[in-house]
Design an enzyme around this catalytic site. Structure first.
Site, PDB file in Angstrom:
ATOM      1  NE  ARG A 190    -118.607  42.696 -31.373  1.00  8.42           N
ATOM      2  CZ  ARG A 190    -119.519  43.044 -32.180  1.00  8.42           C
ATOM      3  NH1 ARG A 190    -119.633  43.164 -33.454  1.00  8.42           N
ATOM      4  NH2 ARG A 190    -120.891  43.129 -31.332  1.00  8.42           N
ATOM      5  CG  LEU A 191    -112.142  38.938 -36.822  1.00  9.84           C
ATOM      6  CD1 LEU A 191    -111.697  37.883 -38.037  1.00  9.84           C
ATOM      7  CD2 LEU A 191    -111.348  38.422 -35.680  1.00  9.84           C
TER       8      LEU A 191
END
Length: 216
Positions: A190-191
């Site tokens: 989720r980066l």
């Protein structure tokens, strides 16, 4: 049964960084759109259009991009539709492309204006005949009693115009002139990569772009 909250996907197809991206957002968009078309993703030309009514209630719908250049993003529709009436009262809008298979999103914000009558005429007459008749037959966004209304309207206008229906006065193009672009590339954990381009009012004629990274 799988719970919606438990659905997960790890995004690992590509990356987006400042060094490899274009300084001009239009060029970055053109590259990504070409890649979406080449990858044969479903309907790469489909975009969500968001408008806001006078009562401040937002609404969205999917439309199809029909052109783009330095002036903006173009689509065509019924001027008397809900989106048309909302744009008449508030010309600011947003567009979003979501190319799921490429794990990419493009968001575009700006002010909307109608394209010229000449542009609308040219595009209208390039459409298939049934689509041109359909522009007359559908009182878009209005309540109708049933599908029979559309069929009857299409038959009536088909008989009236035969092979040469003119462009309806209530139908034509819009152009969104961007002042903000965002390009989102899914990444692991989720980066995600998220680059924003915003107009630099201090640049020559206010047409330069500031490119910056946003936290996902």
């Amino acid at each position: 049964m799988t719970h919606i909250a438990d659905l997960r996907k790890s995004y690992e197809r590509a990356e987006l960084n400042e060094d490899a991206s274009h300084a001009d957002p239009l060029k970055q968009f053109e590259q990504w759109l070409k890649e979406a078309i080449s990858a044969e993703v479903p309907e790469p030309n489909a975009m969500t259009l968001a408008t806001v009514a006078s009562n401040l209630r937002p609404s969205t719908r999917v439309v199809l991009i029909k052109g783009f250049d330095a002036r903006g993003i173009v689509w065509y529709t019924n001027y008397d539709s809900r989106k048309g009436l909302e744009l008449a009262g508030n010309p600011f809008a947003a567009l979003q492309f979501h190319w799921v298979e490429l794990e990419r999103v493009v968001r575009i914000e700006g002010v909307v204006e109608k394209v010229s009558a000449e542009e609308s005429n040219t595009y209208f007459h390039s459409r298939p005949l049934d689509s041109r008749i359909g522009a007359w037959a559908s009182p878009q966004s209005q309540v109708i009693s049933g599908r029979g209304v559309l069929i009857a309207n299409a038959a009536r206008y088909g008989a009236q115009f035969l092979l040469n229906p003119p462009r309806p006065p209530h139908w034509g193009g819009y152009r969104l002139k961007p002042d903000n672009w965002q390009f989102w590339q899914g990444r692991k954990s989720r980066l995600h990569d998220r680059l924003q381009y915003r107009l630099d009012a201090a640049s020559a004629a206010g047409q330069g772009w500031i490119r910056e990274r946003l936290a996902p």
